[in-house]
Design a protein around this motif. Structure first.
Motif, PDB file in Angstrom:
ATOM      1  N   GLY A  76       0.503  -1.190  -0.146  1.00  0.00           N
ATOM      2  CA  GLY A  76      -0.151  -0.025  -0.233  1.00  0.00           C
ATOM      3  C   GLY A  76       1.121   1.480   0.257  1.00  0.00           C
ATOM      4  O   GLY A  76       2.072   1.178  -0.198  1.00  0.00           O
ATOM      5  N   ARG A  77       0.799   2.356  -0.227  1.00  0.00           N
ATOM      6  CA  ARG A  77       0.723   3.563   0.534  1.00  0.00           C
ATOM      7  C   ARG A  77       2.317   3.164   1.461  1.00  0.00           C
ATOM      8  O   ARG A  77       2.066   3.005   2.364  1.00  0.00           O
ATOM      9  CB  ARG A  77       0.786   4.779   0.915  1.00  0.00           C
ATOM     10  N   PRO A  78       3.468   3.989   0.676  1.00  0.00           N
ATOM     11  CA  PRO A  78       3.852   4.752   1.623  1.00  0.00           C
ATOM     12  C   PRO A  78       3.905   5.606   3.211  1.00  0.00           C
ATOM     13  O   PRO A  78       2.505   6.054   3.426  1.00  0.00           O
ATOM     14  CB  PRO A  78       5.315   5.086   1.219  1.00  0.00           C
ATOM     15  N   ALA A  79       4.236   4.674   4.405  1.00  0.00           N
ATOM     16  CA  ALA A  79       4.037   5.855   5.819  1.00  0.00           C
ATOM     17  C   ALA A  79       4.958   6.266   6.572  1.00  0.00           C
ATOM     18  O   ALA A  79       5.812   5.812   6.196  1.00  0.00           O
ATOM     19  CB  ALA A  79       3.703   4.208   6.489  1.00  0.00           C
ATOM     20  N   VAL A  80       4.274   7.159   6.376  1.00  0.00           N
ATOM     21  CA  VAL A  80       5.269   8.349   7.257  1.00  0.00           C
ATOM     22  C   VAL A  80       5.789   7.839   8.358  1.00  0.00           C
ATOM     23  O   VAL A  80       4.982   7.515   9.152  1.00  0.00           O
ATOM     24  CB  VAL A  80       4.753   9.709   7.541  1.00  0.00           C
ATOM     25  N   THR A  81       6.848   7.992   8.421  1.00  0.00           N
ATOM     26  CA  THR A  81       7.897   8.163   9.596  1.00  0.00           C
ATOM     27  C   THR A  81       7.386   8.901  11.052  1.00  0.00           C
ATOM     28  O   THR A  81       7.158  10.574  10.855  1.00  0.00           O
ATOM     29  CB  THR A  81      10.136   8.094   9.414  1.00  0.00           C
ATOM     30  N   LEU A  82       7.831   8.499  11.985  1.00  0.00           N
ATOM     31  CA  LEU A  82       7.105   9.167  13.433  1.00  0.00           C
ATOM     32  C   LEU A  82       9.201   9.718  14.448  1.00  0.00           C
ATOM     33  O   LEU A  82       9.669   8.133  13.613  1.00  0.00           O
ATOM     34  CB  LEU A  82       6.620   8.624  14.448  1.00  0.00           C
ATOM     35  N   GLU A  83       9.147  10.543  14.136  1.00  0.00           N
ATOM     36  CA  GLU A  83      10.223  10.917  15.599  1.00  0.00           C
ATOM     37  C   GLU A  83      10.216  11.337  16.917  1.00  0.00           C
ATOM     38  O   GLU A  83       9.192  11.994  17.105  1.00  0.00           O
ATOM     39  CB  GLU A  83      11.611  11.636  14.273  1.00  0.00           C
ATOM     40  N   PHE A  84      10.815  11.459  17.945  1.00  0.00           N
ATOM     41  CA  PHE A  84      11.191  11.883  18.861  1.00  0.00           C
ATOM     42  C   PHE A  84      11.117  13.070  18.415  1.00  0.00           C
ATOM     43  O   PHE A  84      12.639  12.786  18.485  1.00  0.00           O
ATOM     44  CB  PHE A  84      11.803  10.824  19.916  1.00  0.00           C
ATOM     45  N   ASP A  85      10.762  14.579  18.722  1.00  0.00           N
ATOM     46  CA  ASP A  85      11.306  15.861  18.673  1.00  0.00           C
ATOM     47  C   ASP A  85      11.798  16.403  19.999  1.00  0.00           C
ATOM     48  O   ASP A  85      11.177  16.491  21.198  1.00  0.00           O
ATOM     49  CB  ASP A  85      10.002  16.554  18.836  1.00  0.00           C
ATOM     50  N   ASP A  86      13.258  16.493  19.708  1.00  0.00           N
ATOM     51  CA  ASP A  86      13.474  16.678  20.995  1.00  0.00           C
ATOM     52  C   ASP A  86      13.934  18.281  21.571  1.00  0.00           C
ATOM     53  O   ASP A  86      15.154  18.756  22.399  1.00  0.00           O
ATOM     54  CB  ASP A  86      15.645  15.952  21.476  1.00  0.00           C
ATOM     55  N   SER A  87      13.192  18.913  20.255  1.00  0.00           N
ATOM     56  CA  SER A  87      13.632  20.123  20.629  1.00  0.00           C
ATOM     57  C   SER A  87      12.809  21.273  21.495  1.00  0.00           C
ATOM     58  O   SER A  87      12.483  22.033  21.720  1.00  0.00           O
ATOM     59  CB  SER A  87      13.194  20.752  18.781  1.00  0.00           C
ATOM     60  N   HIS A  88      11.808  20.330  22.009  1.00  0.00           N
ATOM     61  CA  HIS A  88      10.314  20.206  23.270  1.00  0.00           C
ATOM     62  C   HIS A  88      10.779  21.183  24.644  1.00  0.00           C
ATOM     63  O   HIS A  88      10.745  21.319  25.273  1.00  0.00           O
ATOM     64  CB  HIS A  88       9.575  19.811  22.367  1.00  0.00           C
ATOM     65  N   ALA A  89      11.898  20.944  25.178  1.00  0.00           N
ATOM     66  CA  ALA A  89      12.447  20.554  26.239  1.00  0.00           C
ATOM     67  C   ALA A  89      14.176  20.481  25.976  1.00  0.00           C
ATOM     68  O   ALA A  89      15.175  19.964  25.634  1.00  0.00           O
ATOM     69  CB  ALA A  89      12.007  20.327  27.179  1.00  0.00           C
ATOM     70  N   VAL A  90      14.865  20.709  27.305  1.00  0.00           N
ATOM     71  CA  VAL A  90      16.573  20.476  27.618  1.00  0.00           C
ATOM     72  C   VAL A  90      16.795  20.446  29.028  1.00  0.00           C
ATOM     73  O   VAL A  90      15.868  20.051  30.169  1.00  0.00           O
ATOM     74  CB  VAL A  90      17.126  22.060  27.480  1.00  0.00           C
ATOM     75  N   VAL A  91      17.981  19.605  28.985  1.00  0.00           N
ATOM     76  CA  VAL A  91      18.407  18.964  29.921  1.00  0.00           C
ATOM     77  C   VAL A  91      19.980  20.075  30.802  1.00  0.00           C
ATOM     78  O   VAL A  91      20.138  20.207  29.864  1.00  0.00           O
ATOM     79  CB  VAL A  91      18.469  17.119  29.947  1.00  0.00           C
ATOM     80  N   LEU A  92      19.532  20.131  32.193  1.00  0.00           N
ATOM     81  CA  LEU A  92      21.447  20.572  32.505  1.00  0.00           C
ATOM     82  C   LEU A  92      21.554  19.338  33.089  1.00  0.00           C
ATOM     83  O   LEU A  92      21.047  18.925  34.178  1.00  0.00           O
ATOM     84  CB  LEU A  92      20.528  21.956  33.604  1.00  0.00           C
ATOM     85  N   VAL A  93      22.624  19.681  33.069  1.00  0.00           N
ATOM     86  CA  VAL A  93      23.510  18.520  34.178  1.00  0.00           C
ATOM     87  C   VAL A  93      24.752  19.366  34.114  1.00  0.00           C
ATOM     88  O   VAL A  93      25.300  20.308  34.178  1.00  0.00           O
ATOM     89  CB  VAL A  93      24.167  17.447  32.815  1.00  0.00           C
ATOM     90  N   ALA A  94      25.518  18.904  35.123  1.00  0.00           N
ATOM     91  CA  ALA A  94      26.672  18.975  36.052  1.00  0.00           C
ATOM     92  C   ALA A  94      27.721  17.817  36.627  1.00  0.00           C
ATOM     93  O   ALA A  94      26.932  17.151  37.210  1.00  0.00           O
ATOM     94  CB  ALA A  94      26.485  19.884  36.977  1.00  0.00           C
TER      95      ALA A  94
END
Length: 409
Positions: A76-94
């Motif tokens: 059938g028709r090709p399926a659109v891929t899904l991705e984790f959207d990493d732009s919605h948040a950030v992480v602080l680390v130390a």
């Protein structure tokens, strides 16, 4: 997930229907990246998958892939891929060391957006040190051009054993005044004080653990057992088994710096003969200073090694042999596929010494498939590991369901 779900839309995780968190995990791991693949993996109907995905899209956690459609195995028709959207948040680390701290802003996939490195003395106590970290975090967010409201969590690496349930260090030999202190609470308050935003989750772990986690996730994802040894002011090891940090019952796993090696040197823990007392960066610096070479810490030894100082190289190789002798037991016990040497002494002289004794003392079967390497991530290993730990915690299926409910989606 393990096992194939049946038509009822169940998963083996808890015997119930797969939720939005389970679908997100499948997408994030790459095991199912189309709607059809998610249906097949979970046994959910097309409509139910659509409803679950809609919640993730509304939260901003999922997006349609930019790489274009892929063919469906069902035709059938090709399926659109899904991705984790990493732009919605950030992480602080130390990453705290005894006299130095490195902090950063990371994307959810570990990309470095801003970084700061400078003096911060752990002996000044948790109140002052964590307060200063809060200020540095605020400055880093400005540097990265991201609002404090985008922060979803904070990860902190410390040079001592940590009870992962409480986030408190347990009798840390080189962190006076920190034993049992509420690190999570103080760092959360410091973040709020300097940014004016509500508290976010704070995760704390041992630095060697997080370095091992960062190295395994980025450089050795297929390795089922990895050991990292950090040799700086002290000596510690991190162990990652089947993709998870092995901590022991209360965070004490990997504390090989306090294995007795028969010497009579006094360790900072109060005992005599510990490995760290004779083979750490601090021990090498002390021996150099006694012979008239200016050196006060592992970082000074690192600089001398980088400059090709012959006496520093000889002592580093000797220290490597002492550590290698202990690692022969570690390798025999754990049978890892990768042994990573990291920290101030992680150069050719030290690595040569480790290999000499390790291969001499360990059984050939234990080392036949063992790669002994130096850190790929270098000084950023603990930062990357801390970021990965926060993301895995916040986007675990059960936590996803909790967070989506709190968001009202």
């Amino acid at each position: 997930m393990t096992g194939r779900p049946g038509r009822t839309g169940t998963t083996s995780r808890g015997g119930g229907q797969a939720g939005a968190g389970d679908l997100l995990e499948l997408v994030r791991s790459g095991r199912a990246v189309t709607r059809g693949a998610l249906q097949e993996a979970t046994g959910l109907s097309r409509a139910t998958v659509g409803q679950r995905l809609d919640r993730l899209f509304r939260a901003g956690w999922l997006r349609e892939g930019a790489g274009g459609p892929v063919g469906s195995p069902l035709g059938g028709r090709p399926a659109v891929t899904l991705e984790f959207d990493d732009s919605h948040a950030v992480v602080l680390v130390a990453d705290l060391d005894t006299r130095h701290a490195r902090a950063a802003v990371l994307t959810l996939t570990g990309e470095l957006l801003a970084e700061d490195s400078g003096t911060l003395v752990v002996e000044h106590g948790p109140e002052a040190v964590l307060g200063e970290l809060g200020r540095r975090f605020a400055d880093l967010l400005t540097k990265a051009g991201r609002p404090a409201a985008a922060v979803c969590g904070i990860g902190l690496a410390v040079p001592g054993p940590v009870d992962s349930e409480t986030g408190r260090v347990v009798q840390p030999p080189i962190m006076p005044g920190w034993d049992g202190y509420d690190i999570r609470g103080r760092l959360s308050r410091a973040f709020t004080e300097h940014t004016g935003t509500p508290a976010v989750p704070v995760l704390v772990d041992n630095d060697a653990n997080l370095m091992a986690y960062g190295e395994q996730r980025t450089g050795h994802p297929d390795c089922s057992a990895l050991v990292l040894v950090k040799v700086s002011t002290g000596i510690g090891a991190g162990v990652v088994v089947d993709g998870s940090i092995y901590r022991g019952v209360d965070g004490g796993a990997g504390d090989i710096g306090h294995v007795r090696v028969g010497a009579d040197a006094l360790c900072r823990c109060g005992s005599y003969g510990c490995l760290a007392a004779v083979a750490s960066g601090g021990a090498v610096a002390r021996r150099l200073a006694e012979s008239g070479v200016p050196a006060a810490s592992g970082s000074d030894v690192r600089d001398l090694l980088a400059a090709g100082h012959p006496q520093a190289a000889a002592l580093a190789r000797e220290a490597g042999r002492l550590v290698g002798d202990v690692l022969a037991t570690v390798v025999t016990l754990l049978n890892p596929g990768v042994l990573v040497i990291a920290g101030d002494l992680a150069g050719t002289p030290f690595l040569t010494g480790v290999r000499e004794l390790l291969y001499q003392r360990a059984l050939p079967r234990s080392t036949a498939r063992l790669d002994v390497v130096t850190s790929r991530l270098g000084e950023r290993a603990a930062l990357i590991g801390a970021g990965a730990l926060v993301v895995e915690h916040l986007y675990a299926p059960a936590r996803v369901e909790e967070r989506l409910a709190a968001m009202g989606v």
